[in-house]
Design a protein around this motif. Sequence first.
Motif, PDB file in Angstrom:
ATOM      1  N   THR A   1      -7.007   0.809   6.942  1.00 45.44           N
ATOM      2  CA  THR A   1      -6.673   0.648   5.069  1.00 45.44           C
ATOM      3  C   THR A   1      -6.775  -0.670   4.801  1.00 45.44           C
TER       4      THR A   1
ATOM      5  N   GLN B   1      -8.556   5.583  -4.062  1.00 41.33           N
ATOM      6  CA  GLN B   1      -7.925   4.662  -3.136  1.00 41.33           C
ATOM      7  C   GLN B   1      -6.722   5.769  -2.919  1.00 41.33           C
TER       8      GLN B   1
ATOM      9  N   LYS C   1      -7.341   8.045   0.717  1.00 36.82           N
ATOM     10  CA  LYS C   1      -7.354   7.342   2.210  1.00 36.82           C
ATOM     11  C   LYS C   1      -5.956   6.739   2.334  1.00 36.82           C
TER      12      LYS C   1
ATOM     13  N   ALA D   1      -4.374   7.605   6.270  1.00 37.58           N
ATOM     14  CA  ALA D   1      -3.606   6.975   6.217  1.00 37.58           C
ATOM     15  C   ALA D   1      -2.602   6.970   7.139  1.00 37.58           C
TER      16      ALA D   1
END
Length: 701
Positions: A362, A405, A408, A412
């Motif tokens: 990431t 974001q 993501k 993660a």
Amino acid sequence: MPRLVIAKDFLGEYAKLQKPVQKAVDAAIGKFAEHTHAGLHLEKLANAKDSKIRTIRINQFYRGVVLAPDTGDEFLLITVLPHDDANKYAASHKFTVNQALGVLEVRNQEGLEVIEPALRQAAKDSPTFLFGTVGDAELIRLGIDADVLPLVRLLTTDAHLDALANLLPTVQYDALAGLAAGMTPEQVWAEVSQQLPVGAAAEHVDTDDLAAAAVRTPDRYVLVSGPEELAQILAHPFDAWRVFLHPAQRQIAYRPSYAGPAMVTGGAGTGKTVTALHRAVFLAGRAGAGRILLTTFTRNLADALTSQLTLLTDDPQVRDRIDVLNVDRLAYRTVADALGRQPALVDDKTLRALWEKAAASTPGFSAVFLEREWEQVILAQGLHQPDEYLGARRRGRSTPVRADQRLKIWEAIRQVTDTLRQWNQYTHLRLADRAAGILAERAAPPYQHAIVDEGQDLHPAQWRLLRAAVAAGPDDLFIVADPHQRIYDNHVSLASVGVGIRGRSHRLTVNYRTTQEILAWSVRLLTGEDPVGLDDEVDNLTGYRSPMHGRRPITKAAADRDTENAQLIEQVNQWLDAGVEPHAIGVAARTGYLANAARDALSAAGIPVSTPAATKTNAVRVGTMHAMKGLEFRCVAAIGVEASTVPAKAAVTSQDEDPVAYRHDMQRERCLLFVACTRARDSLYVSYAGVASPFLHSAGG
């Protein structure tokens, strides 16, 4: 009927005596409790400032000081001191009943008379007076004794008032200090009237009834029912908190009932934990009481609560109703019972590797950022789906993240949580989250009441666990907290976890542990943002004070670590030579490495040392600042307080990465040093090697 009253100061002096002297004291005052005092010789001193004060012989070297009214059969044991000191005290002090509050007060009358000529001389040359705009009637209404008024009228500066701090009764000095600081008489009365017991009516005070006044002063005096109660009190003289409660503490702890969750806040040493312990015993002693949980953040603090609870009550039925568990232990036990096996906890090294691996996939987000995002946003709010995270508020997280974001970041974090799930391993917070879910599905929670200590350090997941562990209703949650002692990265709104305390919040302001000199110095360490409390309100320390006075803290520089440790050895030996027991000395450092080095240095110098948790060992207790939480000592040395160590670099987020997190981290580091310093009762010593911590600049060190 004869009545015996014991002063808190008596217990303090009694605790310092050697065992043979204590036995002699027991024999002497036992006659009072047994009402056989007729055989005792109560000696009246010539030219004493108070005709009611007497002394009694303990042995060849010690005498007791007793207040014995001219009429009636009531006796107040004031203190026990070496022969000459006892006579000096008896000759110089005077006891009166505060005409506004009805509480029993003592003043150093001889000291006031000695200082009067100097004040009178200074007043001749002054065009203005400190209380020139306040009338006599107003001062008397605020509790200033009519006999003291002429002296008060001579005061021209704050320095002159400060000179009276150890001579005047605490309530009267506080009233004058409030007026001198610019408070209105109404504001001052709001403060001093907290000394009034619940339901007391000041206009009905009989200023000649000293015994009744002592009963109205439960934080300083206790009425003893007989020999058995006297023996119980003297068996634990260091633990005066069992017997003496400030009226504000007693009102909170022994209130018949709260309609729902209640919270008590206050600075270090204000007696929040003491109030919580008394509340637990009160609830457990009621007819038909159910199970009670007494909980806190760490295991060490839970062990301390267990020891204190044992001192507070020896009733087996009361004690058996109270479970003392730190919140992690509660979570662990709950999950273990549900699974039928012991849950496995992931070790720190393995967890760190998982976050590093997730961060590698990431770009733009570090392992620390991802872990904090999980703990402070996703786990804190109990988010289970990506859509929930997309719309979630990120309170306390200033690094902006776009919707793409967030997805993501979610993926993660999911890598880490999925791996832990596959391994059947937990972090403490994930365990709390799981335990909360388990209890929420049960038909009946396991507890009727929960008493929560150090509430400011608990994570939202842990609060959800506590909410699920207790049946909602009257007296369900009793919470004590101090945002200024928040030393872990948890920021909680109780309302967001289903705990409503509106209208049931109380604040304690009087510090009974630390001298005013240590307190004032330590409070200056907190210069920065006022923290937000559990009730979403900004918390401050307005009115926070101590009635005790002593020496100012010592700050000492050293060129290097070896020199600093040599100076520490010298200071500890000075305390020991002054009669301080080794176990009453604490040494606190920011890191385990520094604490171990200090422990080795002290041990090599022949000084017995132990860890903070070793409460039954008569040795100087040395540990990290975190380990000092919840403990108290006569003397404390805070070492290694240099720029490279305090604040700890690894504990502070980069200001460039997240300015809000940086401010929170810096304030948390200030709070940690504040906690360590306010463990001291009588003496505080702060040292550093090289360049001083920037925090010391704000404290004047």
